[in-house]
Design a protein around this motif. Structure first.
Motif, PDB file in Angstrom:
ATOM      1  N   UNK A   1       0.984  -1.380   0.059  1.00  0.00           N
ATOM      2  CA  UNK A   1      -0.043  -0.075   0.217  1.00  0.00           C
ATOM      3  C   UNK A   1       0.563   1.169   0.125  1.00  0.00           C
ATOM      4  N   UNK A   2       0.538   2.194  -0.886  1.00  0.00           N
ATOM      5  CA  UNK A   2       1.537   3.596  -0.981  1.00  0.00           C
ATOM      6  C   UNK A   2       0.322   4.746  -0.944  1.00  0.00           C
ATOM      7  N   UNK A   3       0.897   5.739  -0.433  1.00  0.00           N
ATOM      8  CA  UNK A   3       0.085   7.035  -0.549  1.00  0.00           C
ATOM      9  C   UNK A   3       0.959   8.160  -1.270  1.00  0.00           C
ATOM     10  N   UNK A   4       0.136   8.998  -1.942  1.00  0.00           N
ATOM     11  CA  UNK A   4       0.612  10.054  -2.480  1.00  0.00           C
ATOM     12  C   UNK A   4       0.200  11.429  -1.965  1.00  0.00           C
ATOM     13  N   UNK A   5       0.892  12.448  -1.591  1.00  0.00           N
ATOM     14  CA  UNK A   5       0.483  13.607  -1.239  1.00  0.00           C
ATOM     15  C   UNK A   5       0.708  14.635  -2.422  1.00  0.00           C
ATOM     16  N   UNK A   6      -0.325  15.352  -2.877  1.00  0.00           N
ATOM     17  CA  UNK A   6      -0.103  16.233  -4.009  1.00  0.00           C
ATOM     18  C   UNK A   6      -0.370  17.728  -3.473  1.00  0.00           C
ATOM     19  N   UNK A   7       0.790  18.777  -3.635  1.00  0.00           N
ATOM     20  CA  UNK A   7       0.711  19.827  -3.131  1.00  0.00           C
ATOM     21  C   UNK A   7       1.042  21.007  -4.017  1.00  0.00           C
ATOM     22  N   UNK A   8       0.610  22.167  -3.842  1.00  0.00           N
ATOM     23  CA  UNK A   8       1.265  23.532  -4.494  1.00  0.00           C
ATOM     24  C   UNK A   8       2.711  23.465  -4.255  1.00  0.00           C
ATOM     25  N   UNK A   9       3.436  23.624  -5.407  1.00  0.00           N
ATOM     26  CA  UNK A   9       5.079  23.744  -5.383  1.00  0.00           C
ATOM     27  C   UNK A   9       5.345  25.023  -4.362  1.00  0.00           C
ATOM     28  N   UNK A  10       4.384  26.212  -4.730  1.00  0.00           N
ATOM     29  CA  UNK A  10       4.594  27.498  -3.836  1.00  0.00           C
ATOM     30  C   UNK A  10       4.156  27.627  -2.566  1.00  0.00           C
ATOM     31  N   UNK A  11       2.834  27.408  -2.496  1.00  0.00           N
ATOM     32  CA  UNK A  11       2.080  27.637  -1.159  1.00  0.00           C
ATOM     33  C   UNK A  11       2.320  26.502  -0.198  1.00  0.00           C
ATOM     34  N   UNK A  12       2.518  25.059  -0.901  1.00  0.00           N
ATOM     35  CA  UNK A  12       2.715  23.870  -0.293  1.00  0.00           C
ATOM     36  C   UNK A  12       1.385  23.493   0.381  1.00  0.00           C
ATOM     37  N   UNK A  13       0.149  23.936  -0.074  1.00  0.00           N
ATOM     38  CA  UNK A  13      -0.854  23.843   0.416  1.00  0.00           C
ATOM     39  C   UNK A  13      -1.307  22.377  -0.517  1.00  0.00           C
ATOM     40  N   UNK A  14      -2.313  21.647   0.124  1.00  0.00           N
ATOM     41  CA  UNK A  14      -2.550  20.330  -0.483  1.00  0.00           C
ATOM     42  C   UNK A  14      -3.548  20.698  -1.845  1.00  0.00           C
ATOM     43  N   UNK A  15      -3.831  19.793  -2.835  1.00  0.00           N
ATOM     44  CA  UNK A  15      -4.190  20.210  -4.036  1.00  0.00           C
ATOM     45  C   UNK A  15      -5.398  19.230  -4.001  1.00  0.00           C
ATOM     46  N   UNK A  16      -6.943  19.530  -3.896  1.00  0.00           N
ATOM     47  CA  UNK A  16      -7.948  18.718  -3.957  1.00  0.00           C
ATOM     48  C   UNK A  16      -8.338  18.553  -5.415  1.00  0.00           C
ATOM     49  N   UNK A  17      -9.051  17.344  -5.480  1.00  0.00           N
ATOM     50  CA  UNK A  17      -9.466  16.926  -7.069  1.00  0.00           C
ATOM     51  C   UNK A  17      -8.212  16.673  -7.972  1.00  0.00           C
ATOM     52  N   UNK A  18      -7.535  16.785  -7.784  1.00  0.00           N
ATOM     53  CA  UNK A  18      -6.280  16.373  -8.674  1.00  0.00           C
ATOM     54  C   UNK A  18      -6.405  14.721  -9.207  1.00  0.00           C
TER      55      UNK A  18
END
Length: 386
Positions: A23-40
């Motif tokens: 099992x793996x997890x991936x976190x997707x974030x904005x490279x500038x704000x470091x905020x998570x990106x929803x619905x990617x």
């Protein structure tokens, strides 16, 4: 001989361990704000599994071996990542904002309602090709502002030529208790076949396609603020509108003439226009929100995800009850091949409400849409009530 046999057993065990899925997890974030990106959208290229990030920017999946990963979101630059560059079991992927800042009014000689009619007609044609979707569906039910019921399932929709769907349920679970004695039956969750058929027929746009809608709605089109390939059509009810209350935002590809996303919402100001019904059993809407995404992958065009929230105040003899239902679909697999089934396998109920649990795997952890910590807590509390 014994040593050779022992060596063979050891080697076989080693191969078996490496062949096991992890099992793996991936976190997707904005490279500038470091905020998570929803619905990617996250595609595991080896298995073609499609995943959607939750509000924490997270997806979870099971994989044997490695796979390159494709990550996309229309406001960001697409990114394909080599598996070798991902070092831990929980990876972090950073997307770069496109920063197009277009958002300019599109000038067109064509009537915008006719533009929408053409886009809807073409989208229907593109999506009507016979196909099947494996979908993770889940539903939260609130009674008088308290979470009271939850269900989810891994289901298969077969799209037939007449746009009807055949539904098979692979697995499902239901938690929570409801006093159903005086709650209207049509609020016991969404009708799964109907809602999927509405998505593929773009039925939500029927009020806008009627020629009379020009007297009820205002149509405008702008360039997408972050993606120069797309346009955004906004349709809002006019102040003088007598019946129209929905606000529409439609993101579409003007070249391919297909809809990629639409949102329908009702504002408090619109709700204030509606006179409350007072008869026993009447339902007064308190909230309505719909967001639907479609995926275009080469020649394949299909539903990717949806979120719907509906709220009613039901008039009863003693006191009204407030009901809210939140439903989500996430397509985790697309296939043009029809599946084979016997008639007894077909799910003929309207929703998963009260369907007996059938749990074979932890499908909810790896089925396209990872629950947030808050959602996990809600589900656990409802499970505890059983």
């Amino acid at each position: 001989m014994n040593r050779l046999l022992l060596l063979f057993v050891v080697l076989l065990s080693t191969v078996s361990v490496f062949a096991q899925s992890e099992e793996y997890s991936i976190l997707v974030r904005d490279i500038e704000t470091l905020e998570p990106i929803e619905n990617a959208t996250v595609v595991i290229l080896k298995t073609k599994q499609v995943l959607m990030t939750n509000e924490d920017g997270k997806v979870t999946f099971v994989l044997s071996g490695g796979s390159n990963v494709e990550v996309s979101e229309m406001n960001y630059e697409d990114l394909t990542i080599r598996w070798a560059s991902l070092k831990e079991n929980e990876f972090v992927v950073y997307l770069k904002n496109k920063k197009e800042n277009l958002d300019e009014v599109v000038v067109s000689n064509e009537n915008l309602q006719k533009t929408l009619q053409k886009i809807v007609a073409n989208s229907k044609q593109k999506i009507s090709v016979s196909h099947r979707l494996k979908v993770y569906v889940r539903e939260f039910f609130m009674l008088d502002n308290q979470y009271s019921y939850y269900n989810d399932g891994l289901v298969n929709f077969q799209f037939n030529k007449n746009n009807s769907t055949t539904l098979l349920v692979e697995q499902n679970r239901s938690y929570g208790l409801l006093d159903t004695t005086d709650v209207s039956a049509d609020l016991m969750g969404y009708n799964l076949n109907n809602i999927m058929e509405n998505y593929s027929s773009f039925k939500y746009f029927d009020p806008l396609l009627d020629s009379k809608s020009k007297k009820e709605y205002d149509f405008t089109v702008k360039g997408h603020s972050k993606n120069k390939e797309y346009y955004v059509m906004s349709v809002s009810p006019l102040d003088k509108a007598k019946e129209a209350i929905d606000n529409f935002e439609i993101i579409y590809d003007p070249i391919k003439k297909i809809i990629l996303e639409f949102t329908i919402s009702v504002t408090p100001a619109s709700l204030d226009k509606i006179e409350d019904k007072t008869g026993t059993g009447d339902k007064n809407i308190t909230k309505s929100f719909v967001k639907v995404n479609y995926r275009c992958d080469g020649t394949d065009y299909y539903l990717l995800s949806s979120n719907e929230e509906i709220g009613y105040r039901v008039v009863l003899k003693d006191k009204p009850k407030n009901i809210q239902v939140r439903n989500s679909f996430v397509t985790t697999e697309f296939n043009k091949q029809n599946f084979t089934y016997s008639e007894s396998d077909v799910f003929k109920e309207k929703s998963l409400f009260n369907k007996r649990n059938k749990i074979l795997t932890n499908y909810w952890d790896i089925s396209g849409f990872t629950a947030t910590d808050e959602e996990k807590a809600i589900i656990a509390s409802l499970e505890f009530k059983l």
